[in-house]
Enzyme design. Sequence first.
Site, PDB file in Angstrom:
ATOM      1  N   ARG A  58      -1.109  -7.642  -0.873  1.00  0.00           N
ATOM      2  CA  ARG A  58      -2.454  -7.092  -0.996  1.00  0.00           C
ATOM      3  C   ARG A  58      -2.589  -6.023  -2.075  1.00  0.00           C
ATOM      4  O   ARG A  58      -3.515  -6.048  -2.870  1.00  0.00           O
ATOM      5  CB  ARG A  58      -2.910  -6.464   0.325  1.00  0.00           C
ATOM      6  CG  ARG A  58      -3.549  -7.421   1.285  1.00  0.00           C
ATOM      7  CD  ARG A  58      -3.287  -6.968   2.690  1.00  0.00           C
ATOM      8  NE  ARG A  58      -1.862  -7.055   2.938  1.00  0.00           N
ATOM      9  CZ  ARG A  58      -1.245  -8.161   3.337  1.00  0.00           C
ATOM     10  NH1 ARG A  58      -1.945  -9.234   3.591  1.00  0.00           N
ATOM     11  NH2 ARG A  58       0.067  -8.214   3.503  1.00  0.00           N
ATOM     12  N   THR A  59      -1.668  -5.056  -2.068  1.00  0.00           N
ATOM     13  CA  THR A  59      -1.852  -3.921  -2.976  1.00  0.00           C
ATOM     14  C   THR A  59      -1.787  -4.388  -4.424  1.00  0.00           C
ATOM     15  O   THR A  59      -2.646  -4.054  -5.242  1.00  0.00           O
ATOM     16  CB  THR A  59      -0.800  -2.828  -2.684  1.00  0.00           C
ATOM     17  OG1 THR A  59      -0.859  -2.524  -1.293  1.00  0.00           O
ATOM     18  CG2 THR A  59      -1.084  -1.566  -3.485  1.00  0.00           C
ATOM     19  N   LYS A  87      19.424  -3.086 -15.413  1.00  0.00           N
ATOM     20  CA  LYS A  87      20.518  -2.887 -16.390  1.00  0.00           C
ATOM     21  C   LYS A  87      20.934  -1.422 -16.443  1.00  0.00           C
ATOM     22  O   LYS A  87      21.726  -1.024 -17.280  1.00  0.00           O
ATOM     23  CB  LYS A  87      20.055  -3.306 -17.788  1.00  0.00           C
ATOM     24  CG  LYS A  87      19.595  -4.737 -17.906  1.00  0.00           C
ATOM     25  CD  LYS A  87      19.213  -5.003 -19.361  1.00  0.00           C
ATOM     26  CE  LYS A  87      18.428  -6.277 -19.529  1.00  0.00           C
ATOM     27  NZ  LYS A  87      17.841  -6.369 -20.870  1.00  0.00           N
ATOM     28  N   ARG A 108       4.708   0.814  -7.466  1.00  0.00           N
ATOM     29  CA  ARG A 108       5.264   0.791  -6.099  1.00  0.00           C
ATOM     30  C   ARG A 108       6.780   0.791  -6.242  1.00  0.00           C
ATOM     31  O   ARG A 108       7.337   0.034  -7.043  1.00  0.00           O
ATOM     32  CB  ARG A 108       4.811  -0.445  -5.331  1.00  0.00           C
ATOM     33  CG  ARG A 108       5.559  -0.589  -4.011  1.00  0.00           C
ATOM     34  CD  ARG A 108       4.970  -1.635  -3.116  1.00  0.00           C
ATOM     35  NE  ARG A 108       3.719  -1.205  -2.520  1.00  0.00           N
ATOM     36  CZ  ARG A 108       3.132  -1.812  -1.493  1.00  0.00           C
ATOM     37  NH1 ARG A 108       3.700  -2.867  -0.937  1.00  0.00           N
ATOM     38  NH2 ARG A 108       1.990  -1.380  -1.008  1.00  0.00           N
ATOM     39  N   HIS A 136       0.973   6.361   0.599  1.00  0.00           N
ATOM     40  CA  HIS A 136       0.292   5.186   0.040  1.00  0.00           C
ATOM     41  C   HIS A 136      -1.192   5.572  -0.058  1.00  0.00           C
ATOM     42  O   HIS A 136      -2.025   5.096   0.718  1.00  0.00           O
ATOM     43  CB  HIS A 136       0.517   4.008   0.994  1.00  0.00           C
ATOM     44  CG  HIS A 136       0.140   2.668   0.448  1.00  0.00           C
ATOM     45  ND1 HIS A 136      -0.550   2.495  -0.735  1.00  0.00           N
ATOM     46  CD2 HIS A 136       0.366   1.419   0.947  1.00  0.00           C
ATOM     47  CE1 HIS A 136      -0.733   1.204  -0.937  1.00  0.00           C
ATOM     48  NE2 HIS A 136      -0.189   0.529   0.065  1.00  0.00           N
TER      49      HIS A 136
END
Length: 311
Positions: A58-59, A87, A108, A136
């Site tokens: 969703r986000t 890396k 995120r 959030h």
Amino acid sequence: MNEFLHKHILDTEQFTKDDLDFLNQKTRIMERLLESGKSFGILNGRLLASLFFEASTRTRLSFEAAMERLGGRLISTVGFQFSSISKGETLYDTMKMIEAYADIAVIRHPVEGSSRIAAGAVQIPVINAGDGAGQHPTQALLDLYTILSEKGSLDGLSIAFIGDLKYGRTIHSLINLLRHYKVHLYLICPEELKLPEIYKKNLDKYPITFEETTDIKRIWDCDVAYVTRIQEERFTDHKEYERLKETYKVNKELILASKKNTTVLHPLPRVNELSTDVDDLPNAAYFRQAKYGVVVRMVLLCILLKAEIKE
Ligand code: NCD
């Protein structure tokens, strides 16, 4: 001019009550612009970097849909595996590159506090789309807008939070926003998953009140029940997760027994804590809640990119 307009969106402590009123009012306007097709073009020529180093449906998709619906474009990376962080590149260096490519970034990341590090590296606005078990903020803004839309106002409401209050970042963030209102919270969870002290302390000197309980039946006294999954990925001891995962199940029978017309919210994804038999009740607002994610994020992108939202 609201303070936060010139900053990043990193947590919910940064918002004043005025900011929230302002955002909710702009979201109403944006809903109408979106419906009439007039939102397209507001962010013409602007570029969003969508950086999702942790699972999301969703986000990520709602941020990307928001940018596209405003006529903006995006560049994206999903997971560490396909980015140079695998890396050994630092987040700081990654952000320095992003700054050279895009006008705004949404990130995120599994590590708490990482969005603040990302924001500290760059001049472009950075939006925290979830940092580990931390916060959030954009989910909280859309949750707040959903409660407002479903209930008409916030003051006087009783709101239950059910599930994983320890690791649930959407809960941490939403409680911080709700403290600006005269609401009463029932914090319903197993002893092991109580709301961290820091978030309780944040409520001092605000009109909000709360009580902690393990009794799921307290949702019968609530106008809103905010259900969350137990956050499996945050447990260091998987046996503890196995022991706690089935603690609560919100189903149709429980909701229908409520003394109030309890609106059911869930940030999703759900696992077993919210039965699908709730879905056909008019009280089930979680899919409407997910839909509001697009319009709220459209508003945030416009504000941080200093684009005007007007009818
Ligand atoms: C939440 C999250 O990622 O914190 N989901 C979301 O963004 N809608 C809730 C969760 O994962 O349980």
